[in-house]
Design an enzyme around this catalytic site. Structure first.
Site, PDB file in Angstrom:
ATOM      1  N   ASN A  16     -24.680 -80.519 -55.648  1.00 25.49           N
ATOM      2  CA  ASN A  16     -25.090 -79.686 -56.777  1.00 25.49           C
ATOM      3  C   ASN A  16     -24.873 -80.363 -58.116  1.00 25.49           C
ATOM      4  O   ASN A  16     -25.485 -79.981 -59.114  1.00 25.49           O
ATOM      5  CB  ASN A  16     -24.318 -78.355 -56.764  1.00 25.49           C
ATOM      6  CG  ASN A  16     -25.036 -77.286 -55.959  1.00 25.49           C
ATOM      7  OD1 ASN A  16     -26.154 -77.486 -55.503  1.00 25.49           O
ATOM      8  ND2 ASN A  16     -24.393 -76.152 -55.788  1.00 25.49           N
ATOM      9  N   GLY A  22     -25.104 -80.840 -67.202  1.00 22.69           N
ATOM     10  CA  GLY A  22     -24.467 -82.011 -67.796  1.00 22.69           C
ATOM     11  C   GLY A  22     -23.294 -81.729 -68.700  1.00 22.69           C
ATOM     12  O   GLY A  22     -22.298 -82.453 -68.666  1.00 22.69           O
ATOM     13  N   ARG A  31     -22.726 -64.938 -67.677  1.00 22.23           N
ATOM     14  CA  ARG A  31     -23.896 -65.034 -66.810  1.00 22.23           C
ATOM     15  C   ARG A  31     -24.151 -63.765 -65.998  1.00 22.23           C
ATOM     16  O   ARG A  31     -25.300 -63.355 -65.808  1.00 22.23           O
ATOM     17  CB  ARG A  31     -23.742 -66.244 -65.869  1.00 22.23           C
ATOM     18  CG  ARG A  31     -23.862 -67.556 -66.603  1.00 22.23           C
ATOM     19  CD  ARG A  31     -23.562 -68.754 -65.724  1.00 22.23           C
ATOM     20  NE  ARG A  31     -23.830 -69.999 -66.449  1.00 22.23           N
ATOM     21  CZ  ARG A  31     -23.619 -71.203 -65.955  1.00 22.23           C
ATOM     22  NH1 ARG A  31     -23.147 -71.347 -64.726  1.00 22.23           N
ATOM     23  NH2 ARG A  31     -23.884 -72.273 -66.670  1.00 22.23           N
TER      24      ARG A  31
END
Length: 627
Positions: free
Chosen positions: A149, A155, A444
């Site tokens: 993953n 990044g 999220r």
């Protein structure tokens, strides 16, 4: 067939099409050149290495797709088939030719100091650190290429570095966010975090009272945001939060992980501090190279340069357990042969189970329903293998019911980095009616729940300036997506609204109102914490998004040294775990940017602990594995 060099295009994984040049001479394919620059590096690289060679060596299109990269594999074959057709050949006949003969290797048995299961970021970090300790290492990866993953990660890696962050101005709303956090009643903070929270309150007060306008941060802020960001209650009323010792270990070692990676060769962009969706704060150290591949290729090259070539397409299926001690692993290779690895330590870094929908459905206690056809951002390799291996040794589990959905995923593929994907300060999320429906700066799970309540599908709206802050994209890529109909663009907001089937007046009014909030530095409607750019300079973009499975919070129970623990809280001798394979840090919800900090920090810790636990005679076998 007619001799010549045929220019064709093939569908890829991350791009709508890849330019290919196929040279045909004397009824044979002589050369295949693929421009894969539009592809996500590290996701389908093995396709471009393996398939052209197999096709040229065997003069057949009857080749197996590379595991985990089916779309790109079929794209390459279909592109070459197109060239054959253009040359006057029979592509279907080429597809029916004999497959390349596969040779079965003999079973193999090796002895090393450390066996690492899973070659993503955590596994490669553990392997590098073990080699640095002078140990003999074997890396087992069930897929044809390393990366897991991590290759698909955005990044940015979270690590508080206040001296560096002071170089950046505070954005509108950041100081208010700090004041609001500091005003949290102490009785809402779990006891083990209270002393640190009081110290953070003092830090925030000093910063606010100073009148400074730089970006504030501290390891305490990172710790408390990680803890509160993960504090959740499931459908049954069970509350969960990150274990203090693990969270503290993460935030106090994350910056060391950044520096360690930089020493190995990862180049970070020190001119920019960023934040992924749901990160809650700008503390992301972003590599210069795109996405998680920036880490993977540096670590992968490093282990190979030190004599360790990972065993690819080698699936660990069983631990070797002797008198309750883990002493190796038995794996099966793609050709069916067995690899038996005897070792003093096994480090499980095989990720979570986000690509195993049935396992997600089995454990889920947080979402009302996980659909059978839900997309995932994960590599197809992430199916819970490491967790199941840990259970075999008697490991305890923590937080398995909490599954993170990535709210801003591609509706069809689950990809994160299609379209215009920007830092959350510049997010403008609208539902299918053209109205905002959530604080875009929230965690999220909050964003995903709001999206589901609004029908699942929604759009990220951006203008030309917001587009320039997008992660890892190019104008060429955006143009290709617009042409393919997966991204929408128009010179006016009215035209954009018509393209995506919403009322133009509604969208125009939504954006006008949002822009006024940016001007005044506050959002009275949804209380967006941090406001970045206005949306006013055409052309305008609409990126369709829908929640997809992203990260499984739970995993094997570990201590701060990455030992795997059993149900009695005792260390399982010889077994260690790091990254998404382990549980206890992120609890009910993970902050964006914390996964990379986690994998590289606990990947290193697992290797350090395994080294410290080894008997002195290890020196007799020190050195890198020749494989």
């Amino acid at each position: 067939m007619k001799n010549g060099k045929y220019q064709v295009r093939a569908k890829g994984h991350g791009s709508e099409s890849m330019p290919m040049a196929v040279t045909i001479e004397d009824d044979k394919i002589k050369n295949i050149e693929i421009d894969s620059s539009g592809e996500t590096k590290g996701v389908a690289d093995e396709v471009f290495n393996r398939l052209p060679k197999q096709i040229i060596d065997n003069q057949t299109l009857n080749v197996d797709a590379v595991s985990g990269a089916t779309i790109s594999s079929h794209g390459v074959v279909d592109g070459i088939a197109q060239a054959i057709t253009e040359a006057g050949g029979d592509a279907e006949e080429w597809k029916k030719r004999d497959k390349p003969a596969a040779e079965k290797a003999s079973d193999e048995e090796i002895t090393v100091d450390v066996a690492v299961v899973g070659a993503g970021g955590a596994g490669l970090a553990a392997a590098v650190r073990s080699i640095q300790h002078g140990e003999k290492v074997a890396i087992l990866e069930k897929y044809p290429q390393i990366g897991g993953n991590t290759s698909r990660a955005g990044g940015p890696m979270n690590a508080a570095e206040p001296d560096w962050q002071k170089n950046f101005k505070a954005l509108p709303g950041e100081k208010d966010t700090l004041k609001e956090l500091a005003a949290t009643p102490i009785d809402e903070i779990d006891p083990e975090y209270q002393e640190d929270f009081k110290a953070l309150q003092k830090q925030i007060k000093e910063y606010v009272d100073s009148g400074a306008d730089y970006l504030f941060d501290s390891t305490l802020l990172h710790e408390i945001q990680t803890y509160l960001g993960g504090k959740r209650t499931d459908l049954k009323g069970n509350e969960i939060h990150g274990k203090y010792a693990l969270v503290h270990e993460l935030v106090t070692n994350a910056l060391n992980s950044v520096k360690w990676l930089a020493d190995l060769g990862v180049k970070f962009d020190n001119d920019d501090v960023t934040e992924p969706v749901g990160g809650l704060w700008r503390r992301g150290h972003k590599p210069v190279e795109p996405m998680g591949y920036a880490y993977i290729h540096i670590l992968g090259d490093w282990v190979r340069d030190h004599g360790v070539n990972p065993y690819l397409e080698t699936r660990a299926e069983k631990l070797i357990i002797e008198d309750g001690k883990v002493r190796g692993v038995i794996a099966t290779r793609a050709d069916g042969s067995k690899l038996t690895v005897h070792s003093k330590a096994v480090i499980l870094t095989a990720g979570g189970f986000g690509a195993n929908t049935k396992m997600v459905q089995k454990y889920n206690t947080y979402w009302q329903k996980i659909d059978d056809d839900i997309a995932t951002t994960n590599s197809p390799a992430i199916t819970g293998d490491g967790i199941n291996l840990g259970l075999e040794a008697g490991a305890d589990l923590f937080g398995m019911g909490f599954i993170q959905l990535m709210p801003v995923s591609d509706p069809k593929t689950g990809e994160i980095f299609t379209g215009v994907q920007t830092p959350p300060a510049n997010f403008i999320m609208v539902n299918q009616k053209g109205k905002r429906f959530v604080n875009e700066f929230a965690e999220r799970d909050t964003l995903a729940k709001a999206a589901i309540a609004n029908g699942g599908l929604f759009y990220l709206i951006a203008d030309d300036k917001i587009k320039d802050t997008a992660y890892n994209t190019t104008q060429e890529s955006l143009d290709a997506q617009v042409k393919a109909g997966t991204l929408f663009r128009d010179d006016t907001l009215e035209g954009l609204a018509k393209q995506i089937g919403m009322d133009p007046d509604t969208l125009v009014e939504t954006i006008k109102t949002y822009n006024s909030y940016v001007d005044q530095g506050s959002d009275p409607e949804f209380h967006k914490n941090v406001l970045g750019l206005k949306c006013e300079v055409g052309p305008f973009y609409a990126t369709p998004r829908k929640p997809a499975i992203h990260h499984t919070m739970g995993g094997l129970v570990i201590d701060t040294k990455a030992h795997v623990l059993n149900k009695d809280g005792k260390i399982i001798d010889g077994l260690y775990s790091a990254g998404e394979n382990a549980g206890g840090i992120h609890a009910g919800n993970r902050l964006g940017g914390n996964s990379l900090a986690d994998i590289f920090t606990f990947g290193r810790i697992s290797a350090n602990t395994a080294h410290d636990d080894m008997p002195a005679e290890t020196d007799a076998t020190s050195g890198a594995s020749e494989h």
